[in-house]
Each structure stands twice: as structure tokens, then as C-alpha cells.
Scaffold this active site. Sequence first.
Site, PDB file in Angstrom:
ATOM      1  N   ASN A 138       0.814  -1.211   0.000  1.00  0.00           N
ATOM      2  CA  ASN A 138       0.000   0.000   0.000  1.00  0.00           C
ATOM      3  C   ASN A 138       0.853   1.269   0.000  1.00  0.00           C
ATOM      4  O   ASN A 138       1.925   1.314   0.605  1.00  0.00           O
ATOM      5  CB  ASN A 138      -0.986  -0.001   1.187  1.00  0.00           C
ATOM      6  CG  ASN A 138      -0.308  -0.149   2.532  1.00  0.00           C
ATOM      7  OD1 ASN A 138       0.687  -0.850   2.658  1.00  0.00           O
ATOM      8  ND2 ASN A 138      -0.843   0.513   3.546  1.00  0.00           N
ATOM      9  N   GLU A 140       0.275   5.455   0.555  1.00  0.00           N
ATOM     10  CA  GLU A 140      -0.646   6.539   0.929  1.00  0.00           C
ATOM     11  C   GLU A 140      -0.042   7.895   0.554  1.00  0.00           C
ATOM     12  O   GLU A 140       1.185   8.051   0.541  1.00  0.00           O
ATOM     13  CB  GLU A 140      -0.922   6.480   2.435  1.00  0.00           C
ATOM     14  CG  GLU A 140      -1.668   5.196   2.825  1.00  0.00           C
ATOM     15  CD  GLU A 140      -1.697   4.935   4.329  1.00  0.00           C
ATOM     16  OE1 GLU A 140      -2.343   3.950   4.744  1.00  0.00           O
ATOM     17  OE2 GLU A 140      -1.069   5.706   5.091  1.00  0.00           O
ATOM     18  N   HIS A 151      -3.967   0.598  -2.829  1.00  0.00           N
ATOM     19  CA  HIS A 151      -4.009  -0.574  -1.959  1.00  0.00           C
ATOM     20  C   HIS A 151      -3.022  -1.629  -2.472  1.00  0.00           C
ATOM     21  O   HIS A 151      -2.666  -1.650  -3.654  1.00  0.00           O
ATOM     22  CB  HIS A 151      -5.427  -1.140  -1.899  1.00  0.00           C
ATOM     23  CG  HIS A 151      -6.411  -0.205  -1.260  1.00  0.00           C
ATOM     24  ND1 HIS A 151      -7.560  -0.614  -0.641  1.00  0.00           N
ATOM     25  CD2 HIS A 151      -6.398   1.153  -1.137  1.00  0.00           C
ATOM     26  CE1 HIS A 151      -8.220   0.426  -0.168  1.00  0.00           C
ATOM     27  NE2 HIS A 151      -7.532   1.506  -0.465  1.00  0.00           N
ATOM     28  N   GLU A 153      -3.256  -4.762  -3.089  1.00  0.00           N
ATOM     29  CA  GLU A 153      -3.741  -5.631  -4.170  1.00  0.00           C
ATOM     30  C   GLU A 153      -3.661  -4.894  -5.503  1.00  0.00           C
ATOM     31  O   GLU A 153      -3.263  -5.455  -6.527  1.00  0.00           O
ATOM     32  CB  GLU A 153      -5.205  -6.040  -3.905  1.00  0.00           C
ATOM     33  CG  GLU A 153      -5.413  -6.867  -2.643  1.00  0.00           C
ATOM     34  CD  GLU A 153      -5.686  -5.996  -1.407  1.00  0.00           C
ATOM     35  OE1 GLU A 153      -5.096  -4.899  -1.292  1.00  0.00           O
ATOM     36  OE2 GLU A 153      -6.466  -6.436  -0.552  1.00  0.00           O
ATOM     37  N   CYS A 178     -10.265  -5.395   1.105  1.00  0.00           N
ATOM     38  CA  CYS A 178     -11.392  -4.505   1.398  1.00  0.00           C
ATOM     39  C   CYS A 178     -12.375  -4.529   0.224  1.00  0.00           C
ATOM     40  O   CYS A 178     -12.075  -5.064  -0.850  1.00  0.00           O
ATOM     41  CB  CYS A 178     -10.875  -3.090   1.641  1.00  0.00           C
ATOM     42  SG  CYS A 178     -10.319  -2.260   0.143  1.00  0.00           S
ATOM     43  N   CYS A 181     -11.026  -3.243  -3.108  1.00  0.00           N
ATOM     44  CA  CYS A 181     -10.137  -4.157  -3.842  1.00  0.00           C
ATOM     45  C   CYS A 181     -10.910  -5.323  -4.443  1.00  0.00           C
ATOM     46  O   CYS A 181     -10.566  -5.808  -5.518  1.00  0.00           O
ATOM     47  CB  CYS A 181      -9.019  -4.662  -2.940  1.00  0.00           C
ATOM     48  SG  CYS A 181      -7.802  -3.380  -2.609  1.00  0.00           S
TER      49      CYS A 181
HETATM   50 ZN   LIG Z   1      -8.127  -2.670  -0.505  1.00  0.00          ZN
END
Ligand SMILES: [Zn+2]
Length: 350
Positions: A138, A140, A151, A153, A178, A181
Site C-alpha cells: 500500500n 498513501e 491498496h 492488491e 477490502c 479491492c
Molecule cells: Zn483494498
Amino acid sequence: MAPFARLASLLNLGNTALSRRKVLSVLALLSPTHTTMELNLSLSGAARLDAGRLRKLAPWLSAESRDRLLRVLKDPSLRGRIPAAETGAVAASERMTVDELAIALLPVAQLFSEPPLSNFRVGAVLRGTSGNLYLGANIEVPGQMLGFSVHAEQAAVANAYMQGERGVACLAITVAPCGHCRQFLNELPNAPDLTLLVKGSGAIELRALLPQPFGPKDLGVTDRLFSGKRADLELLEGVSDELSLAALQAAAGSYAPYTKAYSGVAVLSSMKAVYTGAYLENAAFNPSLSPLQGALVSLVMGGEKPQAIAEAVLVDLENAPISQSSATRAVLDAFAPAARLRHVPARLKR
Ligand SMILES: [Zn+2]
């Protein structure tokens, strides 16, 4: 279920005898220390990885396998790709499957994560249909809306996509994906059957996590991610510098079946390396990955920090219904405000 039987089922080992190494690998996977590891955040992911740390993260690896993996993982030109020949050799030597190796490498993928806001490190390891493994983590964006976050994935998929992989066979992840994703992965041609290996939970197919999916066919689109299709684009202004041409190539490979707003970004780092990202759209729109997000994945997997961007070029289609311009500038400003951004329009060849 007895602990060893549970471990065996987690690793899908059936009745095969559990070696000490396999047990150690599973115990390491179940350890909570991997999400709270202390890291020098000023270093890039590749710089955070050395023989000592790999020994800690994967104590069951033989010295030979460790050296082999380190060579590959620290090679900036591979950008988080572990070629099939290497994964096969390590898996054979450690008497495990490539998917077990993918799970075991999740803590290594986490090292590449850049989470200045959450400090929550997510790692993903994707097995392409070629047999190559691709790391993802990930990323950010400080000071900007959370929607700009990449993310793990998505990062693994973008990494595989930009390195010419033809499809996704399996995806290992440190935590259950999540909703965002699950939707992003639903753009894959094999989405319902895609196997996800969630750390600590075993294998599950995407159809079980997304039982009533909304996808391309709901919008009348037959195209899917990794189709290999390319748009026939040319630059409008006769621009021919290396960075613009790299961005043009990324734009030509972008997946934009909903808007046809093909776009790509190329960035030049302070180390003079070029990283590219293609725009990847999604039927639900919001999980779409912007071209700069894709280029950031490439750069981070190449062992550099997002702050290392010195220059960027965005190539997108003239008169398109959407533009990546303001999002690209916003994300660039967050990491490298001094970086020069050029916006070069392209058109479809007649
Ligand atoms: Zn995700």
C-alpha cells in the site's frame, strides 16, 4: 482442529508430512510482528531489505534460497518481480509450492509499503499466469484525499500489468481484501475463479467475497484487464523526448473501456530511472487507478521513495471526457512539489 492439522489445511497440504521448515513458515505467517515491524521510514523498501531482515522474516529459508531471493528482490531493474525460474528453484529447494512461497513472502512485500497516514502495512504477492511473482504494497499520499491511496492488491496488479504479465493466477494478501479491492479485482477476466490466499485464513475464491458482483458486463463492456489490447496513439505536438514517449507507451497500454480516456504517466527519478504507469479503469469508477498511482507503484517496487520524483509527463487523449491532469498534479505536489510536470496531449491515429 488440532494445531498441526489446522496448519496443514491453511497451507492446503493435504496428507503430506509437515516439514519443520513448513511449520516454521506458517508460524512466522501467523506472527503479528509483521505489521508492527520497526522500519527506517526514510529508506526505500529495497533498502529496508537485507540478509539479516530476510533471515528474521523467513527463518526457515536455507542460506542458498535466501541469497537467491535477495539478489532478485534487491535488483532495481526487476521492480518487485521474481521470475518464474527463480520462484520454481526456491520452491523446489524448500519443498513448497509457489503459492506457499507467495504467502511466505508477504512480510517482504510489506517492507515496500509507504503508509505515512495509517502506518498499517499491507503486502500482496501476485502469481501471474507466466509463473512470475509480483510484489505489491500500500502507498498513501500525505496531505491529499484518502481516495488517492493505492491498496496493496492494486499495487500488485499494476506491477504485474506494467511488466507485461498476461494474467493473474493467484493473489496472496496479508489481510482480507477490502470492498474497494474486491471490486478492483472484479475487472479481471477470471474474476469469479480468482484464488485469494489470505494470511491466516487460507484460500478463498473472489466469488465468495463478492457474491453479487457489479462488473463490466453490467455496463455492456466485454473487455477485461490484461486483454493485451493497445490503443493506437500518437503525440499531437511532435514531442519526442524519452519521458514523453515512455508515457505515450503507457497510455497506449492503458485499460479505459468506460471513458476511452487513455492515459499514461512516466516519471524520472533522482536516480535517473524512468517508471511508467497506465490508467486502469473499473466498472464502479472509484476503484480505478490513475496513471501516476501506477507509476508510483513501479517506482516504489524499483526501490525508490516517492519523494525521488524529479520530473513527470502525463500523456492523455485530447477531447477525452475526463482528465488525469489535476489528480496527477495533486499527488505529485504531495510527494515532490518541485517536480516538473508536463501534460502532453495525444490522439488516436486515423
Ligand atoms: Zn483494498
